[in-house]
Enzyme design. Structure first.
Site, mmCIF file in Angstrom:
data_model
loop_
_atom_site.group_PDB
_atom_site.id
_atom_site.type_symbol
_atom_site.label_atom_id
_atom_site.label_comp_id
_atom_site.label_asym_id
_atom_site.label_seq_id
_atom_site.Cartn_x
_atom_site.Cartn_y
_atom_site.Cartn_z
ATOM 1 N N LEU A 125 -17.225 -4.368 51.500
ATOM 2 C CA LEU A 125 -15.870 -4.634 51.011
ATOM 3 C C LEU A 125 -15.533 -3.690 49.855
ATOM 4 O O LEU A 125 -16.265 -3.607 48.876
ATOM 5 C CB LEU A 125 -15.747 -6.088 50.539
ATOM 6 C CG LEU A 125 -16.060 -7.161 51.579
ATOM 7 C CD1 LEU A 125 -15.695 -8.544 51.037
ATOM 8 C CD2 LEU A 125 -15.357 -6.891 52.889
ATOM 9 N N ARG A 160 -8.811 -3.375 36.745
ATOM 10 C CA ARG A 160 -9.479 -3.417 35.433
ATOM 11 C C ARG A 160 -10.226 -2.129 35.112
ATOM 12 O O ARG A 160 -10.617 -1.895 33.980
ATOM 13 C CB ARG A 160 -10.448 -4.614 35.380
ATOM 14 C CG ARG A 160 -9.737 -5.919 35.150
ATOM 15 C CD ARG A 160 -10.704 -7.076 35.125
ATOM 16 N NE ARG A 160 -11.244 -7.353 36.458
ATOM 17 C CZ ARG A 160 -12.296 -8.137 36.668
ATOM 18 N NH1 ARG A 160 -12.924 -8.698 35.666
ATOM 19 N NH2 ARG A 160 -12.725 -8.347 37.910
ATOM 20 N N ASN A 219 -22.404 45.497 31.379
ATOM 21 C CA ASN A 219 -22.495 45.461 32.844
ATOM 22 C C ASN A 219 -21.134 45.413 33.505
ATOM 23 O O ASN A 219 -21.027 45.520 34.705
ATOM 24 C CB ASN A 219 -23.342 44.266 33.293
ATOM 25 C CG ASN A 219 -22.771 42.940 32.840
ATOM 26 O OD1 ASN A 219 -22.217 42.845 31.739
ATOM 27 N ND2 ASN A 219 -22.908 41.931 33.662
HETATM 28 C C1 UD1 Z 1 -16.148 -12.976 44.694
HETATM 29 C C2 UD1 Z 1 -16.545 -14.341 45.246
HETATM 30 C C3 UD1 Z 1 -17.249 -15.130 44.147
HETATM 31 C C4 UD1 Z 1 -18.425 -14.350 43.639
HETATM 32 C C5 UD1 Z 1 -17.994 -12.975 43.166
HETATM 33 C C6 UD1 Z 1 -19.187 -12.147 42.780
HETATM 34 C C7 UD1 Z 1 -14.857 -14.876 46.918
HETATM 35 C C8 UD1 Z 1 -13.655 -15.685 47.204
HETATM 36 N N1 UD1 Z 1 -15.372 -15.041 45.694
HETATM 37 O O1 UD1 Z 1 -15.182 -13.212 43.680
HETATM 38 O O2 UD1 Z 1 -17.667 -16.386 44.620
HETATM 39 O O3 UD1 Z 1 -19.036 -15.050 42.583
HETATM 40 O O4 UD1 Z 1 -17.298 -12.278 44.213
HETATM 41 O O5 UD1 Z 1 -18.808 -10.881 42.390
HETATM 42 O O6 UD1 Z 1 -15.341 -14.170 47.766
HETATM 43 N N2 UD1 Z 1 -12.071 -7.320 48.270
HETATM 44 C C9 UD1 Z 1 -11.420 -6.760 49.345
HETATM 45 N N3 UD1 Z 1 -10.239 -7.303 49.740
HETATM 46 C C10 UD1 Z 1 -9.671 -8.360 49.133
HETATM 47 C C11 UD1 Z 1 -10.339 -8.925 48.026
HETATM 48 C C12 UD1 Z 1 -11.545 -8.373 47.620
HETATM 49 O O7 UD1 Z 1 -11.899 -5.786 49.947
HETATM 50 O O8 UD1 Z 1 -8.603 -8.794 49.564
HETATM 51 C C13 UD1 Z 1 -13.360 -6.717 47.843
HETATM 52 C C14 UD1 Z 1 -13.319 -6.127 46.461
HETATM 53 O O9 UD1 Z 1 -13.052 -4.724 46.517
HETATM 54 C C15 UD1 Z 1 -14.724 -6.382 45.946
HETATM 55 C C16 UD1 Z 1 -15.173 -7.621 46.686
HETATM 56 O O10 UD1 Z 1 -14.314 -7.756 47.788
HETATM 57 O O11 UD1 Z 1 -15.613 -5.322 46.271
HETATM 58 C C17 UD1 Z 1 -15.124 -8.860 45.807
HETATM 59 O O12 UD1 Z 1 -13.802 -9.033 45.405
HETATM 60 P P1 UD1 Z 1 -13.449 -9.608 43.974
HETATM 61 O O13 UD1 Z 1 -11.995 -9.699 43.851
HETATM 62 O O14 UD1 Z 1 -14.190 -8.854 42.937
HETATM 63 O O15 UD1 Z 1 -14.062 -11.068 44.114
HETATM 64 P P2 UD1 Z 1 -14.296 -12.061 42.969
HETATM 65 O O16 UD1 Z 1 -13.038 -12.708 42.602
HETATM 66 O O17 UD1 Z 1 -15.087 -11.414 41.914
HETATM 67 CA CA CA Z 2 -15.839 -8.895 41.295
#
Ligand code: UD1
Ligand code: CA
Length: 452
Positions: A8, A15, A387
């Site tokens: 993903l 941020r 040179n």
């Molecule tokens: C997610 C988890 C959370 C976990 C945390 C750890 C879910 C709902 N929650 O939360 O339980 O503790 O990761 O880091 O999964 N991404 C996409 N498309 C989207 C949303 C996200 O590709 O629509 C990708 C982001 O680029 C990222 C990853 O998914 O690499 C995680 O997304 P992020 O928004 O960071 O999730 P968290 O809210 O941190």
């Molecule tokens: Ca995250």
């Protein structure tokens, strides 16, 4: 057991505050996502499917090429929605699906292998990584029966009650799913109450409701689960990687006088009994032999050094130092330079595309460009090879045993013969025959009258 990988990487990375895609920022000489692609390549036969957003689509594809397959997530509707985008590509191809993030570069292969083996052994619907951290902020909390029994679900921070927020066992966000369960359940996820996102984490409760098993592996070192959200996280990851590399070389017999200020790139190789002094940067494809003394204040990139070399406060790029040669303080070896065995280059020397022959010495404030120097040559203080004529570069040859007097200008193309001598301040515009002495401006032999 066939395993496929989904990475993903479609999040907005707001941020991180960068014009460039976050996952393409270099972390110890490689884009962040390279670490995840590497893990995927070691764990699965087929290239991983990377879920990306439209903004970074072109850049990622240009960079990673056919190391990955790509699917677009046009709207960020959550992690569940993101994985669903990979369904058309992966639905029928494997029995296990590993979900990774493009911004979690410190994960170890062993940890993921353990997770995949546990899923296979238990036939659980979900095998997930968990971690305990002092600061749980931002993480999903793991809900267990009676607090410590079977896993019942994951609650996202945004949706958690105050009691749930106090839970210290956290969801890393990395899972191995049983493929059949994943592809059946994914389309059934409902949007979350608060944020309206499709949470991948809902699959855990859905598995429990379907009376399927959910198992977990807890990681000992929380840093492995570090997700890079901000530049501060980035700096932490960088420090951890450097520490891993430094420790490796110390265990291989290299002395690091101050590991905190020693920067060794991932592709550098160092021989035993070499000492690295503070504030030394070793980068790119650099190889350093045994028994060398490097630094303090050395910057060495794409260089090969033999054994027992000494580098003090100098900058070396795309250069070679043979055994027992030394440079510094304040020397600069530019592209294509070579210090042959036992050669010495002292204060304020610069070389480009040049060779200083075996046992030759260039002690003070000199420049050699496009120059071939033989053995046991002495280059006096302030010698300059001229040179460049404004249009083209020309070569200089200085044969074995020649003695170049202080402040000599060698106007290339020019050759100084074996054992010849130039007087201090000579401007050499013609070849100097072996064994002769020339002096003056323009330089001439003693027998020649001065030219007008
Ligand atoms: C997610 C988890 C959370 C976990 C945390 C750890 C879910 C709902 N929650 O939360 O339980 O503790 O990761 O880091 O999964 N991404 C996409 N498309 C989207 C949303 C996200 O590709 O629509 C990708 C982001 O680029 C990222 C990853 O998914 O690499 C995680 O997304 P992020 O928004 O960071 O999730 P968290 O809210 O941190
Ligand atoms: Ca995250």
């Amino acid at each position: 057991m066939a395993l496929s990988v989904v990475i993903l990487a479609a999040g907005m990375s707001t941020r991180f505050k960068s014009e460039r895609p976050k996952v393409l920022h270099d972390l110890e000489e490689r884009p962040m996502i390279d670490y995840t692609l590497d893990l995927a390549a070691r764990l699965a036969l087929e290239p991983p499917v990377v879920v990306i957003g439209p903004e970074i689509e072109a850049e990622i594809q240009t960079w990673a090429g056919d190391r990955a397959r790509y699917v677009l997530q046009r709207e960020r509707l959550g992690t569940g929605h993101a994985v669903l985008q990979a369904a058309p590509v992966l639905r029928t191809t494997s029995e296990q699906v590993l979900v990774l993030y493009g911004d979690m570069p410190l994960l170890k292969e062993d940890t993921l292998l353990q997770l995949a083996r546990l899923q296979a052994a238990t036939d659980a619907a979900v095998a997930m990584l968990t971690v305990e951290r002092d600061n749980p902020r931002g993480f999903g909390r793991i809900l267990r029966r009676g607090g410590s029994g079977d896993i019942l679900g994951i609650v996202e921070e945004a949706e958690a009650t105050p009691e749930q927020r106090a839970i210290r066992e956290l969801n890393v966000g990395i899972y191995v799913f049983e493929a059949g369960f994943l592809w059946d359940a994914l389309p059934q996820i409902k949007p979350s109450a608060r944020k309206g996102e499709y949470y991948l984490t809902d699959l855990v409760k859905m598995a429990v409701d379907a009376r399927r098993e959910v198992v977990s592996v807890s990681i000992d070192d929380p840093v492995e689960a570090l997700g890079i959200n901000t530049r501060a996280d980035f700096a932490v990851a960088q420090a951890v990687m450097r520490q891993r590399v430094n420790e490796h070389w110390m265990l291989e017999g290299v002395t690091l006088v101050d590991a905190a200020t020693t920067y060794i790139g991932p592709n550098v190789v160092i021989g035993p009994d070499t000492t690295i002094h503070p504030n030394t940067h070793l980068r790119g494809q650099t190889v350093i032999g045994a028994g060398c003394d490097i630094g303090p204040n050395a910057i060495i990139e794409n260089c090969t050094l033999g054994d027992r070399c000494r580098v003090l406060a100098s900058v070396l790029e795309d250069a070679v130092m043979e055994d027992d040669s030394d440079i510094g303080p304040f020397g600069h070896l530019r592209k294509g330079s070579r210090l042959c065995q036992g050669a010495h280059m002292g204060n304020f020397g610069e070389m480009k595309q040049s060779t200083l022959g075996p046992g030759s010495k260039m002690g003070h404030m000199s420049y050699l460009g496009d120059t071939e120097t033989g053995a046991n040559v002495n280059i006096g203080a302030g010698t300059i090879t001229c040179n460049y004529d404004g249009e083209r570069k020309h070569a200089t040859v200085i044969e074995d045993g020649a003695f170049i007097g202080s402040d000599t200008m060698l106007v290339a193309p020019v050759r100084v013969g074996k054992g010849a001598t130039t007087g201090a301040g000579a401007v050499v515009t013609r070849d100097v025959p072996p064994g002769t002495i020339v002096y003056g401006v323009p330089a001439r032999a003693k027998s020649e009258p001065p030219s007008e």
